[in-house]
Each structure stands twice: as C-alpha cells, then as structure tokens.
Design a protein around this motif. Sequence first.
Motif, mmCIF file in Angstrom:
data_model
loop_
_atom_site.group_PDB
_atom_site.id
_atom_site.type_symbol
_atom_site.label_atom_id
_atom_site.label_comp_id
_atom_site.label_asym_id
_atom_site.label_seq_id
_atom_site.Cartn_x
_atom_site.Cartn_y
_atom_site.Cartn_z
ATOM 1 N N ALA A 46 0.837 -1.217 0.000
ATOM 2 C CA ALA A 46 0.000 0.000 0.000
ATOM 3 C C ALA A 46 0.865 1.257 0.000
ATOM 4 N N SER B 171 -1.067 4.668 -0.391
ATOM 5 C CA SER B 171 -1.910 5.769 0.075
ATOM 6 C C SER B 171 -3.366 5.329 0.140
ATOM 7 N N ARG B 172 -4.176 6.124 0.851
ATOM 8 C CA ARG B 172 -5.615 5.895 0.935
ATOM 9 C C ARG B 172 -6.350 7.206 0.670
ATOM 10 N N THR B 173 -7.471 7.115 -0.076
ATOM 11 C CA THR B 173 -8.266 8.298 -0.387
ATOM 12 C C THR B 173 -9.746 7.972 -0.208
ATOM 13 N N ASP B 174 -10.452 8.785 0.553
ATOM 14 C CA ASP B 174 -11.892 8.593 0.748
ATOM 15 C C ASP B 174 -12.624 9.145 -0.479
ATOM 16 N N PHE C 51 -13.183 -1.119 0.895
ATOM 17 C CA PHE C 51 -11.897 -0.641 0.417
ATOM 18 C C PHE C 51 -11.779 -1.057 -1.048
ATOM 19 N N ILE D 49 -13.267 3.671 0.050
ATOM 20 C CA ILE D 49 -11.937 4.204 0.328
ATOM 21 C C ILE D 49 -10.978 3.531 -0.648
ATOM 22 N N ASP D 50 -10.352 4.337 -1.482
ATOM 23 C CA ASP D 50 -9.438 3.826 -2.500
ATOM 24 C C ASP D 50 -8.052 3.638 -1.885
ATOM 25 N N VAL D 51 -7.506 2.436 -2.034
ATOM 26 C CA VAL D 51 -6.174 2.119 -1.518
ATOM 27 C C VAL D 51 -5.241 1.926 -2.706
ATOM 28 N N THR E 279 -1.773 0.847 -4.413
ATOM 29 C CA THR E 279 -0.744 -0.141 -4.111
ATOM 30 C C THR E 279 0.345 -0.109 -5.176
#
Length: 299
Positions: free
Chosen positions: A52, A54-57, A112, A143-145, A147
């Motif tokens: 991973a 980053s994460r984006t809502d 996710f 929530i976009d992860v 990778t």
Amino acid sequence: MSTGLPREDAKIAFDRERRRRVLARLAARMRFEPDDVSHMLPFDEVVAALGATSRTDLGEQVIDLDSIVGTVDRRRGEFDRDFRPSPGTRGRWERIAEARKRGEAMPPIDVFRIGDLHFVRDGHHRVSVARALKEKDINARVIDVRTKLGAGRELQMADLPLKRHERVFHERVPLPPALRARIELSDEWRYAQLATLVEGWGYRVSLERERVIPRRELGVLWYTEEYEPIVNMLREAGLGGGGTETERYLRIAMLRFLLLQTHDWSDEIAEKLAGEVASPSSASEKDTMTHQIIKELRD
C-alpha cells in the motif's frame, strides 16, 4: 419465483444460496481446484503482498457487485468468494432478505478498493442478499487504496506469494511501467534470483564506470544493455526453452554464470551455451541446479 410472502421468500432464497455454495464447492473438488479458490480474499494479506502507498476517501458510489471479492475482518468461511452464505448466517441473512422483499431501502455498505477489486468492511450480508436477488450493483462508501502492484479480478489466494516477490523485485530493480510490464515470472523464488543477478550486474557496471549508479538508472541500463539484447538473441536463435521471455533470459543468465563463471555475452559464449544444452558435460549432469536449467531449456 415468488410466493408473495416476504418471509417465506427469504427462507427459500437462503436455502437456494446454501445449495449453490455446496454444489460450487463440489464442482471445484471434481475439477481438482485448491480449496482457497472459493475463499474471499483477505484485505490485509492482499495489501501486504501488493504494498500500500496511500488511501483516499471517495465517498458514496455505485459499485459492481461482481467486483466485491474480499473482506477486511470477517471470519473466513461465513461467505464464499461469491458471497454465498454458510448456515450460521441464516438469521440475519433472512431478516435482510425479507426487508428487501418488502421494498425497504438499505444503507450503503463500506468497502476498500484496490485496483478493480473491492473488500467489504461492513455489509457482508447485504452484499450476499443483493447477489442472491440477481442485482448487478450496490451503493457503497469507498476508500481507494493505492498499491505498488495492481490487482485484477482474477486474483486468487494462491497468487499472493508471487505478487509479494514481484513487488519486492520492482523495489530492488525499479523500472518504468512500460518496461516492468515485460518482466514476468511464474515462480516467486525466481524474482529473488533475478533481482540478485541484476544487482550483481549493476555492481560490475558501477566499478567499470567508476561511479555509484542509482537504482532507477541501473534498472533501465540493465534492461537496455543486458536484458533486451539477450532476449532478442534468444528469440532469433530459438533458445531458452518455454515460458515467458524473462524465464528464458533467467535460465541463460544463470547457466552462463554456473558453467562459464562469466556475466559477459558474446557469440563465443552463446555458442558454448548452445553446445552445452545440446550435449551436457559430465560436470553439468552432476550439478543439480545446472542439470535442472538445461532440462528446462530443452523442454
């Protein structure tokens, strides 16, 4: 077919989905497929393999039900990969199915997203019921992860070790997207072997050029000056055995070092290797690794 009674329809739907799960598992056994083919993908293990960043809502969206293949923290076995239920889910499953039959709206599920795949955080029963009712999509808070490696809908549990080694290889040997797409191996341990060969090649090039070459520059140098020329020669000569171009390169590169103790490439070296493949020496036959590589070259 509906009875017109929501509670009775819910019971019938649950029993139907249970039968489908049992029959699907039986069919998989008869096809000699591994047991984990029908398991939901565990989010944490997939993230560990792909890496991973980053994460984006993304808020609420409509997503394809077929893209939901995994779970975040659900006990494995309550639902299979197609979200067909186990006996222990009956009570809640039937209550949700009955509510849907009565036309009641459901809150969005929470997921996710990794590439094209979705992993349920909350809403497993709602997903299962929706699929049983032949719906195509569902409302979800996403929530976009991001990778380091991507993942397609064909991803299985058995693919995760290979993906993990592929990711580590690209961390050790960074390549632009167009070039890294050409590097393809079917055995996870060979990614480690290839990375070690590339790093050894890079060390020798750094000594020859009397400067430390950064990894990103080194990866491109290796690809353009070593990998691509050898792959093209192997293709023209019809050498290297089966599999991908990377597997053919790796066999020749390893055999070159094991037999000739060199990392150079010339017409003379190519001729010696071709001769060894055609008629292995007694030393080659005694060396297990060399013998295996020659066998793969002949297949």
